[in-house]
Design an enzyme around this catalytic site. Sequence first.
Site, mmCIF file in Angstrom:
data_model
loop_
_atom_site.group_PDB
_atom_site.id
_atom_site.type_symbol
_atom_site.label_atom_id
_atom_site.label_comp_id
_atom_site.label_asym_id
_atom_site.label_seq_id
_atom_site.Cartn_x
_atom_site.Cartn_y
_atom_site.Cartn_z
ATOM 1 N N HIS A 1 -0.215 4.527 0.401
ATOM 2 C CA HIS A 1 -0.790 5.694 1.075
ATOM 3 C C HIS A 1 -1.356 5.255 2.424
ATOM 4 C CE1 HIS A 1 -4.174 3.717 -0.925
ATOM 5 N NE2 HIS A 1 -4.948 4.241 0.005
ATOM 6 N N LYS B 1 0.852 -1.189 0.000
ATOM 7 C CA LYS B 1 0.000 0.000 0.000
ATOM 8 C C LYS B 1 0.890 1.243 0.000
ATOM 9 C CE LYS B 1 -3.896 1.932 2.622
ATOM 10 N NZ LYS B 1 -4.672 1.829 3.886
#
Length: 223
Positions: free
Chosen positions: A106, A104
């Site tokens: 963010h 991921k």
Amino acid sequence: MEDYKKEFIEFMIDSEVLKFGDFVTKSGRNTPFFVNTGFYRTGTQLRRLGEYYAKAIHDAFGLDFDILFGPAYKGIPLTVATAMAISEFYDADIRYCSNRKEAKDHGDKGILLGSPIRDGDKVVIIEDVTTAGTSIEETLPIIRAQGKVDVLGLVVSVDRMERGSGVKSALQDIEEKYGFHTTSIVTMADVVEHLYNRPYRGKIIIDGRQKEAIDAYYKQYGV
């Protein structure tokens, strides 16, 4: 055999997780039995499953560890349910961690979800079923990339008791290759012992014909 193991075998039958018939495993083997933990689908089932894992982990590893690591995707609910059960039954606050299939970029960034893994952590890996031992080859590099950790071992729900890549079982191969302990809630020998020619809810789960199919499978793939 301990009572909780007998209960777990019956729990798998009730949850339709353990089935008998004609199946093909991930490793491509034709098998007369199949274990699919994806059929644990309710809160009650996950709570009970976590309790059985907690008992098996306590018996094999005690409570002197820091992290339960469950590989994505099935390992994610297993780690959560088991960490909660350990807290409830043994009053131990164990952290949980799983990996993502894709990192991921963010918010909570990175490849992991749950607790970070820190230098010095003692880790127990939790999986559903290990047939040929291939998944651990993907899991260990992820864990060890996080820092200097001590992987104590691996726990699975059912030891299928069949050969991995060589002449030994997948769990035996893992122990020898990686140098840590492996265990299971039950083995298929436990399952056969408990269910063969013994009625459960008015039905014989493993009759003579099914036992012959299981014996033939182990003659080909057993250790």
